[in-house]
Scaffold this active site. Structure first.
Site, PDB file in Angstrom:
ATOM      1  N   HIS A   1      -5.318  -3.583   5.604  1.00  0.00           N
ATOM      2  CA  HIS A   1      -4.871  -3.903   4.298  1.00  0.00           C
ATOM      3  C   HIS A   1      -5.984  -4.396   3.307  1.00  0.00           C
ATOM      4  O   HIS A   1      -5.990  -5.781   2.954  1.00  0.00           O
ATOM      5  CB  HIS A   1      -3.845  -4.746   4.046  1.00  0.00           C
TER       6      HIS A   1
ATOM      7  N   ASP B   1       0.759  -1.255   0.134  1.00  0.00           N
ATOM      8  CA  ASP B   1       0.132   0.145  -0.039  1.00  0.00           C
ATOM      9  C   ASP B   1       0.817   1.407   0.170  1.00  0.00           C
ATOM     10  O   ASP B   1       0.482   2.061  -0.769  1.00  0.00           O
ATOM     11  CB  ASP B   1      -0.907   0.105   1.172  1.00  0.00           C
TER      12      ASP B   1
HETATM   13  P1  NAI Z   1      -0.458 -18.058  -5.552  1.00  0.00           P
HETATM   14  O1  NAI Z   1      -1.559 -19.042  -5.674  1.00  0.00           O
HETATM   15  O2  NAI Z   1       0.120 -18.093  -6.832  1.00  0.00           O
HETATM   16  O3  NAI Z   1       0.598 -19.077  -4.641  1.00  0.00           O
HETATM   17  C1  NAI Z   1       0.094 -19.715  -3.269  1.00  0.00           C
HETATM   18  C2  NAI Z   1       1.191 -20.613  -2.990  1.00  0.00           C
HETATM   19  O4  NAI Z   1       0.851 -21.290  -1.551  1.00  0.00           O
HETATM   20  C3  NAI Z   1       1.046 -21.730  -3.858  1.00  0.00           C
HETATM   21  O5  NAI Z   1       2.263 -22.153  -4.626  1.00  0.00           O
HETATM   22  C4  NAI Z   1       0.337 -22.985  -3.094  1.00  0.00           C
HETATM   23  O6  NAI Z   1       0.827 -24.256  -3.316  1.00  0.00           O
HETATM   24  C5  NAI Z   1       0.818 -22.551  -1.775  1.00  0.00           C
HETATM   25  N1  NAI Z   1       0.138 -23.048  -0.419  1.00  0.00           N
HETATM   26  C6  NAI Z   1      -1.119 -23.321  -0.355  1.00  0.00           C
HETATM   27  N2  NAI Z   1      -1.224 -24.210   0.725  1.00  0.00           N
HETATM   28  C7  NAI Z   1      -0.140 -24.030   1.338  1.00  0.00           C
HETATM   29  C8  NAI Z   1       0.371 -24.518   2.523  1.00  0.00           C
HETATM   30  N3  NAI Z   1      -0.601 -25.451   3.528  1.00  0.00           N
HETATM   31  N4  NAI Z   1       1.547 -24.689   2.830  1.00  0.00           N
HETATM   32  C9  NAI Z   1       2.511 -24.035   2.003  1.00  0.00           C
HETATM   33  N5  NAI Z   1       2.176 -23.595   0.800  1.00  0.00           N
HETATM   34  C10 NAI Z   1       1.035 -23.540   0.369  1.00  0.00           C
HETATM   35  O7  NAI Z   1      -0.903 -16.995  -4.793  1.00  0.00           O
HETATM   36  P2  NAI Z   1      -0.017 -15.599  -4.769  1.00  0.00           P
HETATM   37  O8  NAI Z   1      -0.235 -14.640  -5.787  1.00  0.00           O
HETATM   38  O9  NAI Z   1       1.552 -15.848  -4.529  1.00  0.00           O
HETATM   39  O10 NAI Z   1      -0.564 -15.016  -3.370  1.00  0.00           O
HETATM   40  C11 NAI Z   1      -0.455 -15.578  -2.428  1.00  0.00           C
HETATM   41  C12 NAI Z   1      -1.072 -14.895  -0.947  1.00  0.00           C
HETATM   42  O11 NAI Z   1      -0.799 -13.417  -0.960  1.00  0.00           O
HETATM   43  C13 NAI Z   1      -2.788 -14.704  -1.442  1.00  0.00           C
HETATM   44  O12 NAI Z   1      -3.419 -14.902  -0.135  1.00  0.00           O
HETATM   45  C14 NAI Z   1      -2.760 -13.241  -1.772  1.00  0.00           C
HETATM   46  O13 NAI Z   1      -4.056 -12.767  -1.541  1.00  0.00           O
HETATM   47  C15 NAI Z   1      -1.775 -12.449  -0.741  1.00  0.00           C
HETATM   48  N6  NAI Z   1      -1.444 -11.293  -1.289  1.00  0.00           N
HETATM   49  C16 NAI Z   1      -1.091 -10.249  -0.243  1.00  0.00           C
HETATM   50  C17 NAI Z   1      -0.665  -9.004  -0.537  1.00  0.00           C
HETATM   51  C18 NAI Z   1      -0.527  -8.009   0.398  1.00  0.00           C
HETATM   52  O14 NAI Z   1      -0.217  -6.867   0.068  1.00  0.00           O
HETATM   53  N7  NAI Z   1      -0.150  -8.614   1.821  1.00  0.00           N
HETATM   54  C19 NAI Z   1      -0.698  -8.668  -2.007  1.00  0.00           C
HETATM   55  C20 NAI Z   1      -0.870  -9.580  -2.961  1.00  0.00           C
HETATM   56  C21 NAI Z   1      -1.253 -10.774  -2.547  1.00  0.00           C
END
Ligand code: NAI
Length: 382
Positions: free
Chosen positions: A222, A194
């Site tokens: 957030h 942000d």
């Molecule tokens: P993605 O789907 O590309 O990656 C998520 C990964 O987590 C996958 O590789 C999956 O296999 C893994 N995963 C699922 N369950 C798991 C477990 N129990 N143990 C270990 N790994 C596990 O998603 P992306 O795009 O990388 O986003 C990840 C998270 O970050 C989402 O919840 C998203 O909303 C959040 N996010 C947060 C932001 C922030 O500003 N804090 C900004 C953008 C995204």
């Protein structure tokens, strides 16, 4: 002992002096969810950047531990990153990999970064992710409680909805009776994207003439209206904008994530910009734990009370009295190697009337609901 005196003296005088005596020889950073969009990009950035923080002549090793449930992708990521010519060691771990799985990934970690879980699809809010990600994060918290030294480790949570999941982690740690080690001071939700967006979008409209990006604090939470960018802190840069322009800018920061979700059309949310934002934060923590600085100030979404409902540090009580007694809030705070040390709530005294009377009340109302969902979540009932 003269070195000790000299060293302590330096610490008091200059924040930037190396914290030589406590420099560890190993620093381990674990990424849970490393095979995902954020996880892969963040792993690349850390593998290529973190060694620049090691001081000359220091014997420190930095180790990146990559964990995901997706074994195929994690093995490929490891193989690919392992050809990069930087002195950062690597290991890859997957659930049931026969090599210790998540325990091996976590043991001896100093910093744990968590981007594990589902990202948004078009039309979804961050809150829509709650049930599925709360379960994942609860299970990961259990593993952290079993495998890590909670008296030292930092937990940096990226997974959404951050507003509710930081309370979930807190509660889960309490259920393990592990919270008494002061871990609340070292549990932080990452909201830095942000700030990155606020700085970028302001600079697009009103470029600063010193060649540097403007710093815009963003406080609250957030998610949508809980995100409160404090553009009044850049009064000169916003002085040329009229009210609709400024309101549009604020809304763009609050809903900037939607631009990416829409553009990716069902294939995920922010990954590269998020990895960049997280890399900045991990860099701060690495600098701290390597002893390059004794403290730093940053804005993260943090608990304000400990498990006995006592203020976690100086400034907690004052902040809570200003924000309707909410227990979690994104606010500037000073962090030392033992965790959040002082909350710098003064920013709330300098908000303009729009930020104070319009943005903050809506933020507090929505954040309260998000926090309650997190505190009420019980993984055993899912
Ligand atoms: P993605 O789907 O590309 O990656 C998520 C990964 O987590 C996958 O590789 C999956 O296999 C893994 N995963 C699922 N369950 C798991 C477990 N129990 N143990 C270990 N790994 C596990 O998603 P992306 O795009 O990388 O986003 C990840 C998270 O970050 C989402 O919840 C998203 O909303 C959040 N996010 C947060 C932001 C922030 O500003 N804090 C900004 C953008 C995204």
């Amino acid at each position: 002992s003269s070195l000790l005196v000299l060293h302590l003296g330096r610490n008091n005088i200059n924040n930037q002096m190396p914290h030589l005596l406590s420099s560890p020889s190993n620093l381990k950073v674990a990424i849970l969810g490393a095979a995902g969009g954020i996880g892969q990009s963040l792993s690349l950035l850390l593998k290529t950047q973190l060694h620049y923080l090691i001081q000359a002549n220091s014997p420190t090793n930095i180790h990146l531990s990559l964990y995901d449930i997706n074994k195929e992708v994690i093995d490929g990521l490891y193989a690919d990153l392992s050809h990069i010519d930087t002195p950062i060691s690597l290991s890859a771990h997957a659930a049931n990999d026969g090599k210790g799985g998540i325990h091996a990934a976590l043991v001896d970690s100093d910093i744990i970064v968590i981007p594990a879980g589902m990202p948004r699809k078009p039309g979804m809010t961050r809150d829509d992710l709650f049930n599925i990600n709360a379960k994942i994060i609860s299970q990961l918290t259990d593993s952290i409680a079993e495998s890590c030294d909670l008296s030292k480790v930092f937990i940096l949570l990226i997974s959404n909805p951050v507003n509710s999941l930081v309370p979930v982690v807190c509660n889960r740690l309490i259920s393990h009776h592990k919270i008494d080690k002061g871990i609340e001071k070292r549990l932080l939700g990452i909201t830095n994207l942000d700030l990155v967006r606020a700085s970028t979008f302001l600079n697009e409209l009103s470029p600063s003439n010193n060649g540097r990006m403007p710093y815009v604090p963003v406080i609250g939470g957030h998610s949508g209206d809980t995100i409160v960018p404090v553009f009044s802190s850049q009064s000169q840069l916003i002085s040329t904008m009229d009210e609709p322009q400024l309101k549009h800018l604020i809304s763009r920061v609050q809903y900037g994530g939607d631009e990416i979700v829409k553009a990716k059309n069902g294939k995920g949310s922010a990954t590269l910009s998020m990895a960049h934002a997280a890399c900045k934060i991990v860099t701060n923590f690495t600098n701290l734990l390597l002893g390059n600085v004794n403290s730093f100030e940053s804005i993260n979404y943090i608990p304000l009370l400990d498990h006995q409902n006592q203020p976690i540090c100086k400034g907690s009580n004052e902040l809570m009295s200003m924000i309707d007694n909410l227990q979690f809030f994104a606010i500037p705070a000073t962090v030392t190697s033992s965790g959040v040390n002082e909350i710098n709530y003064d920013i709330l005294n300098h908000l303009n009337s729009y930020e104070k009377n319009e943005l903050i009340p809506i933020c507090l109302m929505k954040l309260k609901k998000n926090i309650n969902s997190g505190l009420e979540f019980n993984v055993e009932e899912v």
